[in-house]
Design a protein around this motif. Sequence first.
Motif, PDB file in Angstrom:
ATOM      1  N   GLY A  77      45.292   9.335  14.091  1.00 49.01           N
ATOM      2  CA  GLY A  77      44.484   9.631  13.125  1.00 49.01           C
ATOM      3  C   GLY A  77      43.853  10.948  12.904  1.00 49.01           C
ATOM      4  N   PHE A  78      42.555  11.032  12.856  1.00 52.49           N
ATOM      5  CA  PHE A  78      42.095  12.282  12.639  1.00 52.49           C
ATOM      6  C   PHE A  78      42.355  13.326  13.729  1.00 52.49           C
ATOM      7  CE2 PHE A  78      37.887  15.111  12.350  1.00 52.49           C
ATOM      8  CZ  PHE A  78      38.549  15.675  11.330  1.00 52.49           C
ATOM      9  N   PHE A  79      42.847  12.895  15.137  1.00 50.28           N
ATOM     10  CA  PHE A  79      43.342  13.769  16.263  1.00 50.28           C
ATOM     11  C   PHE A  79      44.174  14.310  15.946  1.00 50.28           C
ATOM     12  CE2 PHE A  79      39.579  11.170  17.479  1.00 50.28           C
ATOM     13  CZ  PHE A  79      38.935  11.936  18.295  1.00 50.28           C
ATOM     14  N   SER A  80      45.264  14.131  14.991  1.00 49.05           N
ATOM     15  CA  SER A  80      46.534  14.934  14.671  1.00 49.05           C
ATOM     16  C   SER A  80      46.059  16.204  14.099  1.00 49.05           C
ATOM     17  CB  SER A  80      47.278  14.153  13.564  1.00 49.05           C
ATOM     18  OG  SER A  80      46.468  14.065  12.316  1.00 49.05           O
ATOM     19  N   ILE A  81      44.800  16.397  13.912  1.00 51.09           N
ATOM     20  CA  ILE A  81      44.380  17.908  13.281  1.00 51.09           C
ATOM     21  C   ILE A  81      43.358  18.407  14.453  1.00 51.09           C
ATOM     22  CG2 ILE A  81      43.034  18.934  11.425  1.00 51.09           C
ATOM     23  CD1 ILE A  81      45.661  17.974  10.828  1.00 51.09           C
ATOM     24  N   VAL A  82      42.480  17.632  14.819  1.00 52.86           N
ATOM     25  CA  VAL A  82      41.402  18.179  15.900  1.00 52.86           C
ATOM     26  C   VAL A  82      41.547  17.570  17.132  1.00 52.86           C
ATOM     27  CG1 VAL A  82      39.776  18.372  13.859  1.00 52.86           C
ATOM     28  CG2 VAL A  82      39.808  16.336  15.350  1.00 52.86           C
ATOM     29  N   SER A  83      41.124  18.189  18.013  1.00 57.31           N
ATOM     30  CA  SER A  83      40.975  17.898  19.488  1.00 57.31           C
ATOM     31  C   SER A  83      39.845  16.833  19.814  1.00 57.31           C
ATOM     32  CB  SER A  83      41.191  19.061  20.375  1.00 57.31           C
ATOM     33  OG  SER A  83      40.203  19.992  20.294  1.00 57.31           O
ATOM     34  N   GLN A  84      38.709  17.140  19.230  1.00 61.25           N
ATOM     35  CA  GLN A  84      37.535  16.436  19.436  1.00 61.25           C
ATOM     36  C   GLN A  84      36.438  16.385  18.219  1.00 61.25           C
ATOM     37  OE1 GLN A  84      36.282  19.561  22.647  1.00 61.25           O
ATOM     38  NE2 GLN A  84      34.337  18.486  22.070  1.00 61.25           N
ATOM     39  N   ILE A  85      35.654  15.675  18.381  1.00 61.73           N
ATOM     40  CA  ILE A  85      34.512  15.350  17.331  1.00 61.73           C
ATOM     41  C   ILE A  85      33.196  15.494  17.977  1.00 61.73           C
ATOM     42  CG2 ILE A  85      36.054  13.865  15.844  1.00 61.73           C
ATOM     43  CD1 ILE A  85      34.136  11.790  16.512  1.00 61.73           C
ATOM     44  N   SER A  86      32.337  15.797  17.021  1.00 62.37           N
ATOM     45  CA  SER A  86      30.902  15.807  17.600  1.00 62.37           C
ATOM     46  C   SER A  86      30.491  14.412  17.787  1.00 62.37           C
ATOM     47  CB  SER A  86      29.688  16.382  16.592  1.00 62.37           C
ATOM     48  OG  SER A  86      30.286  17.738  16.217  1.00 62.37           O
ATOM     49  N   PRO A  87      29.416  14.280  18.733  1.00 61.14           N
ATOM     50  CA  PRO A  87      29.077  12.823  19.414  1.00 61.14           C
ATOM     51  C   PRO A  87      28.246  12.098  18.097  1.00 61.14           C
ATOM     52  CG  PRO A  87      27.738  14.670  20.188  1.00 61.14           C
ATOM     53  CD  PRO A  87      28.892  15.458  19.893  1.00 61.14           C
ATOM     54  N   ASN A  88      28.806  10.877  17.912  1.00 56.39           N
ATOM     55  CA  ASN A  88      28.138  10.076  17.104  1.00 56.39           C
ATOM     56  C   ASN A  88      27.404   8.885  17.468  1.00 56.39           C
ATOM     57  OD1 ASN A  88      30.432   8.505  17.555  1.00 56.39           O
ATOM     58  ND2 ASN A  88      31.374   9.125  15.751  1.00 56.39           N
ATOM     59  N   GLY A  89      27.735   8.300  18.704  1.00 55.47           N
ATOM     60  CA  GLY A  89      27.157   7.075  19.382  1.00 55.47           C
ATOM     61  C   GLY A  89      27.750   5.718  18.726  1.00 55.47           C
ATOM     62  N   ALA A  90      28.993   5.808  18.175  1.00 53.18           N
ATOM     63  CA  ALA A  90      29.574   4.762  17.353  1.00 53.18           C
ATOM     64  C   ALA A  90      29.932   3.736  18.631  1.00 53.18           C
ATOM     65  CB  ALA A  90      30.572   5.202  16.436  1.00 53.18           C
ATOM     66  N   GLY A  91      30.542   2.807  18.005  1.00 53.66           N
ATOM     67  CA  GLY A  91      30.985   1.352  18.941  1.00 53.66           C
ATOM     68  C   GLY A  91      32.254   1.641  19.211  1.00 53.66           C
TER      69      GLY A  91
END
Length: 667
Positions: A609-623
Amino acid sequence: MTVWTCILMLTIVLVWPLSAVQAGIAASVHQVMPVSRNGAPIELDVTLRQDGEDLIEGNLELTVRYGDRVLLRQSTEPTALGPGERTSRIMLQPLPAVGLRLQPELTLRLLTLNGPVFLGRFPLSLPNPMQRSLVLGVVEAPARLDAPFVSAAQGLELSPFLPSSPRVLAPGPDGVAWMGLVTSFETVAPADLPTEPLNLCAYDVLVLLPTGFSALKAGQAEALLRWVRAGGSVCVVLGPRLASHHAAFVSALAGADSAPFGLDLDGNLVLPATVPTDKMSCFHVGLGRAVLAPTRVLSDLAPASAEWRRTIIFLWKVRQSMVAQVEKRQVRPDTALDILGPLPVDTILPLYRSLMPGAVAAVPPMLALLVILLFVLAIGPADYLLLGWVRCRHWTWLSFPVLCVGFTAAILILARHVRGREDLRRALVLIDVDARDVVLRTTRLELLLQAKDRDVTSEVRHAWFAVVEPPSAAESGARRVTPPGPELTGRVPVQCKAMLRLRQWQPQMVKTMGFATAPSGVPAPAWPADAAGVSPGQAPAGTGTGAASAPVRTAEVVVYVDDLCGMSRRALARREAAVRNPGWRLGNSEVAPLLRFFGEISAPPRDNGFFSIVSQISPNGAGHVEELAVHDPDVPGERLQLLLLRQGGDYIAYRRVVRRPPAGPQP
């Protein structure tokens, strides 16, 4: 006539106060961000207006529905509503992803002593499940919006560097659903910036323009620093009229490798010699990123320049292997099809296998066969001979159902005795620390398995609470059930109670994520002195449980890995396949599922998914677990260390990213 009169009077007494209160209250709901991040908390401005003169006390109840499914029910603390108008900002708990057929709906009620007051239904805008929705927030005083600076901040979006996505022929709220990457640009007044760091999980990147940064208060600066250290990204445009807490904030962003920032008599920052004044400075701050931009540099820098592109790549945490393609805008068009959703649901499957009991007790086959044999004898020869001996065979119509019910009850009691009546609660506590072992973020993944249908209540303090979507039925071997929506009561996310309705023997995992210190009773990490000398899968010699301020229970070292993502994932898969019945034994084969889980969430594979572009994301608290990514294995000199402990039935994992040489200002 007297009976009907009494019924009418009783109806008037019960209904009249509710109707009077309801007629005097009007409500409106404004969603602060028209399109929120995927799985992030949602900011709502709820306005209540009372036309009467009474003081009404009650709790606001917000219920989010998607069709017949209740996604969330959240109640606020008791509030008093007087005459006039009152607006409150409420943070709505992160919601699970929904489909395209319907639009989620928010139902608002006021729970008073006279009964619930229906205040209306309001549409709620959630990200399209076919999109990756990003939010770029710009902090600036509304009355002093500087067009060049605002335009420069808008130029920090990641979307222009990626290929556009085609349309999808699927109905949506606006008639057409788009797939791909969407970035929302939100202007935030300095007064609206929260002092609770968890509320900043609504943003991917924050940009502080000069007037917005100068209006930042000490409490807001502290919350912003904690959010950045936990994985957020911030760009600070340095300007005039600053105070001591601004200098302390910038010094904390620059880290220990930089000298402290000072202030001159006019309130301008005095940059240390290690920080250049003619270009942007990039810093790793815990798990997050920070960029310091002098005002003159931002004004003179062209958005198409190489330095500007490198700044965008750094803030959005682009993978090292994708930097050249993104910088030159040469990302393959088919990559846009991969940046749609979170990590696969089955990423959590190894953790399910590790936390589930090694074997579910069942009635022994010989005992079950004996009960069946006794039942056959009872309803056959015994019933025939006994009733014949007393010459009452016509009583068979009574004895047969009695025997059936009796043996059924006996087998149920026997099964309950064998399986046990105790509930199962096992957890993985994942604690991210920096090089000095300061806690940056704490995530608790807890598996709940109830012996009977019941409501389970959890105390949540300074954390986001979410229900984790279970793995697919094909992988877990169990029927997939839609997770129930939680019911939260209190001040979310500061202090509240979360209640879930769970079915008997239906496993459910919940997740809490916060930026507070480690939970009480958890041992501090004791890393080995020579990290490179410890082989993967071996406990380091001399590693103890460490020290903690609260009473600490005994913890046992399970495994230490010096370079988690440097281990062969193919080898881990082979080791995991050899595990037939993972339990709580400490052999290397039992640890393999956990090591694979840590490897996949800490540094997701490049095709996810999105991690084919980025190595990490900002925290969001999702499930889901995509916010737990913290490491890019392609960065030279960077590795991820893992220390795994077992405390009773729970696992405690410490992670820290080690960078050598230490990260300072990046060119």
